[in-house]
Design an enzyme around this catalytic site. Structure first.
Site, PDB file in Angstrom:
ATOM      1  N   GLU A  35       0.823  -1.205   0.000  1.00 42.74           N
ATOM      2  CA  GLU A  35       0.000   0.000   0.000  1.00 42.74           C
ATOM      3  C   GLU A  35       0.861   1.259   0.000  1.00 42.74           C
ATOM      4  OE1 GLU A  35      -4.049  -0.606   2.282  1.00 42.74           O
ATOM      5  OE2 GLU A  35      -2.374  -1.279   3.526  1.00 42.74           O
ATOM      6  N   TYR A  63     -14.345  26.541  -3.907  1.00 39.70           N
ATOM      7  CA  TYR A  63     -14.308  25.082  -4.029  1.00 39.70           C
ATOM      8  C   TYR A  63     -12.944  24.619  -4.518  1.00 39.70           C
ATOM      9  CZ  TYR A  63     -19.363  26.023  -4.557  1.00 39.70           C
ATOM     10  OH  TYR A  63     -20.642  26.484  -4.417  1.00 39.70           O
ATOM     11  N   GLU A 103      -7.703   7.406   9.580  1.00 46.03           N
ATOM     12  CA  GLU A 103      -8.002   8.398  10.611  1.00 46.03           C
ATOM     13  C   GLU A 103      -6.956   9.507  10.629  1.00 46.03           C
ATOM     14  OE1 GLU A 103      -9.835   4.491  12.024  1.00 46.03           O
ATOM     15  OE2 GLU A 103      -8.119   5.121  10.829  1.00 46.03           O
ATOM     16  N   LYS A 145     -12.065   3.790   1.000  1.00 35.71           N
ATOM     17  CA  LYS A 145     -10.912   3.001   0.559  1.00 35.71           C
ATOM     18  C   LYS A 145     -11.459   1.763  -0.160  1.00 35.71           C
ATOM     19  CE  LYS A 145      -6.533   1.169   2.320  1.00 35.71           C
ATOM     20  NZ  LYS A 145      -5.714   0.994   3.534  1.00 35.71           N
TER      21      LYS A 145
END
Length: 122
Positions: A22, A54, A74, A100
């Site tokens: 990852e 934005y 987190e 994810k």
């Protein structure tokens, strides 16, 4: 009164995760944002200078999300919340959802992720 600016489906390639592959290869994450603020001023004035851009929100989110490789979503979401609250004083609170969709879980699932809400302290 609290109004909401939202951005949904912001797709970012980053290297967050616990597994070695990852952090080496990375993967696609999808971010949804809800920014709580008072939009009565810009609703009357119709001026960008009276609201939150934005484009600037997306740029700030992307930089904060990719700046550091986190093991946990987190941590990555917390970095985004901190960046938004520090860069945009008009934002009272932010809700961040990080999806994810390709998490290394031995199961068939549509989505996995976290939701984090942070507010400005008075």
């Amino acid at each position: 009164m609290t109004d909401t600016i939202f951005v949904t489906g912001l797709s970012i390639h980053a290297r967050h995760g616990v597994m070695d592959h990852e952090t080496e290869v990375g993967q696609r994450f999808v971010i949804d944002l809800e920014l709580y603020t008072d939009l009565s001023g810009p609703a009357r004035s119709d001026r960008l200078s009276d609201t939150v851009s934005y484009a600037e929100v997306v740029a700030t989110t992307t930089a904060a999300f990719k700046n550091t490789n986190y093991k946990l979503l987190e941590g990555a979401a917390g970095a985004v919340a901190d960046a938004i609250l520090s860069h945009f004083p008009r934002i009272r609170a932010v809700k961040i959802t990080v999806h994810k969709p390709h998490a290394p879980i031995a199961a068939i699932f549509d989505d996995v992720g976290i939701m984090l809400t942070r507010s400005r302290h008075p």
